[in-house]
Design a protein around this motif. Structure first.
Motif, PDB file in Angstrom:
ATOM      1  N   UNK A 118       0.823  -1.211   0.000  1.00  0.00           N
ATOM      2  CA  UNK A 118       0.000   0.000   0.000  1.00  0.00           C
ATOM      3  C   UNK A 118       0.857   1.260   0.000  1.00  0.00           C
ATOM      4  N   UNK A 119       1.977   1.239   0.728  1.00  0.00           N
ATOM      5  CA  UNK A 119       2.873   2.396   0.738  1.00  0.00           C
ATOM      6  C   UNK A 119       3.424   2.670  -0.658  1.00  0.00           C
ATOM      7  N   UNK A 120       3.809   1.615  -1.353  1.00  0.00           N
ATOM      8  CA  UNK A 120       4.283   1.786  -2.723  1.00  0.00           C
ATOM      9  C   UNK A 120       3.205   2.336  -3.625  1.00  0.00           C
ATOM     10  N   UNK A 121       1.975   1.837  -3.455  1.00  0.00           N
ATOM     11  CA  UNK A 121       0.864   2.328  -4.276  1.00  0.00           C
ATOM     12  C   UNK A 121       0.593   3.809  -3.998  1.00  0.00           C
ATOM     13  N   UNK A 122       0.596   4.194  -2.709  1.00  0.00           N
ATOM     14  CA  UNK A 122       0.348   5.588  -2.357  1.00  0.00           C
ATOM     15  C   UNK A 122       1.454   6.507  -2.866  1.00  0.00           C
ATOM     16  N   UNK A 123       2.701   6.002  -2.859  1.00  0.00           N
ATOM     17  CA  UNK A 123       3.807   6.807  -3.385  1.00  0.00           C
ATOM     18  C   UNK A 123       3.604   7.127  -4.857  1.00  0.00           C
ATOM     19  N   UNK A 124       3.039   6.163  -5.607  1.00  0.00           N
ATOM     20  CA  UNK A 124       2.743   6.424  -7.008  1.00  0.00           C
ATOM     21  C   UNK A 124       1.492   7.238  -7.200  1.00  0.00           C
ATOM     22  N   UNK A 125       0.468   6.976  -6.375  1.00  0.00           N
ATOM     23  CA  UNK A 125      -0.805   7.670  -6.500  1.00  0.00           C
ATOM     24  C   UNK A 125      -0.660   9.167  -6.240  1.00  0.00           C
ATOM     25  N   UNK A 126       0.144   9.513  -5.256  1.00  0.00           N
ATOM     26  CA  UNK A 126       0.331  10.930  -4.905  1.00  0.00           C
ATOM     27  C   UNK A 126       1.355  11.622  -5.784  1.00  0.00           C
ATOM     28  N   UNK A 127       2.053  10.877  -6.639  1.00  0.00           N
ATOM     29  CA  UNK A 127       3.075  11.467  -7.482  1.00  0.00           C
ATOM     30  C   UNK A 127       4.407  11.661  -6.791  1.00  0.00           C
ATOM     31  N   UNK A 128       4.529  11.150  -5.548  1.00  0.00           N
ATOM     32  CA  UNK A 128       5.790  11.297  -4.821  1.00  0.00           C
ATOM     33  C   UNK A 128       6.921  10.576  -5.559  1.00  0.00           C
ATOM     34  N   UNK A 129       6.605   9.405  -6.127  1.00  0.00           N
ATOM     35  CA  UNK A 129       7.553   8.692  -6.969  1.00  0.00           C
ATOM     36  C   UNK A 129       6.907   8.441  -8.325  1.00  0.00           C
TER      37      UNK A 129
END
Length: 316
Positions: free
Chosen positions: A16-27
């Motif tokens: 989920x952390x990886x998904x959120x990092x992509x969803x928010x544009x952080x990575x």
């Protein structure tokens, strides 16, 4: 909260952390591709190499283990194919995608760190026995299904050419290389030098968390778009039918407790990106495979915990 449930939540929280990092544009998505390449090309092969060198396979009953897992694969693949073709009226090519999506567990990016967290190194040892034949078997089945149902514009591929392509693809796979290299080193009976052991331990130690985070980041680019009903149906078959069949097979074949729990957990894992890659090869069903993978992964945080509890109650 029980340690087992906490471990399951920890594993899927990293996804989920990886998904959120992509969803928010952080990575960016490119970062996920790079992390996945390192995980699959370097970290996981080294972990499998170390496992093959040092694993204790006594009592694992590999033939019974394989029969249990692939019995569940056959049932799930057939059910997925029939649901897509008979239930939703799609053609046989999309049926292949449905079968693969229902039967191809994510034993690498998700399975290895999951087993390590829940069962420790013994779980990875047992899972590696499945992985060693899982990739070749599923790749071969996918190629055969592609040849049977794929549209090649009237030009049929010669079976010998298919076999050559299959073997070339198989022995270039870094995971297979890691397994074979570990087995060769094990049979040679040569101890691993201290420095090499430290290097393999260091890289293998980051393989699990890195693979989980990379998987979550990679899921961001797939998303859900159309084909929701068949994707939910296939996800249900993957997360409920396949582990149920594995549980029954493990009981019938008398698997020892730990291998039985590992094979049920492996069958309960959601589908990986391989189903999407096969759909891309066929040139059809990409949205179905993408949606099913995303939906199944989201639901698996609950269903895998359920099947772990059932397996624990059944096998002790």
């Amino acid at each position: 909260m029980s340690p087992m449930i906490e471990t399951v939540l920890f594993v899927f929280s990293l996804v989920a952390l990886g998904y959120l990092a992509g969803l928010t544009g952080y990575l960016k998505a490119e970062a996920g591709d790079a992390l996945s390449q390192f995980a699959v090309g370097v970290a996981l092969p080294i972990l499998l190499f170390r496992t093959m060198v040092s694993a204790d396979f006594h009592g694992a009953m590999p033939w019974a283990l394989w029969m249990t897992y692939f019995g569940a694969v056959i049932v799930a693949w057939t059910a997925g194919h029939l649901v897509v073709t008979r239930g939703f009226g799609r053609d046989a090519q999309v049926g292949v995608v449905g079968g693969v999506s229902t039967a191809f567990s994510n034993l690498l990016l998700l399975g290895i760190p999951f087993m390590l967290g829940v069962f420790g190194q013994q779980g990875v040892d047992i899972l590696s026995l499945i992985i060693s034949v899982h990739l070749p078997t599923m790749l071969a089945a996918s190629i055969i299904m592609f040849e049977l149902f794929g549209d090649s514009g009237g030009e049929r591929v010669h079976p010998l050419q298919m076999a050559r392509d299959f073997l070339r693809r198989l022995y270039k796979n870094p995971l297979i290389v890691g397994i074979l290299a570990g087995l060769a080193w094990r049979f040679a009976g040569v101890p691993v030098p201290g420095l090499a052991l430290r290097l393999t331990d260091a890289i293998a130690g980051i393989a699990g968390p890195l693979a989980l985070f990379a998987m979550g980041l990679g899921l961001r680019k797939f998303g859900i778009s159309g084909n929701v009903k068949p994707a939910f149906a296939l996800s249900g078959l993957k997360l409920i039918l396949m582990p149920a069949v594995a549980l029954v097979m493990a009981l019938l074949l008398g698997l020892p407790p730990v291998p039985a729990k590992v094979v049920v957990a492996a069958a309960a894992l959601p589908s990986g990106v391989n189903s999407y890659l096969i759909a891309t090869q066929l040139g059809t069903g990409q949205a179905l495979a993408s949606n099913q993978m995303t939906i199944a992964t989201a639901c698996a945080a609950v269903t895998t915990a359920f099947w772990l509890m059932i397996a624990q109650a059944t096998f002790g």
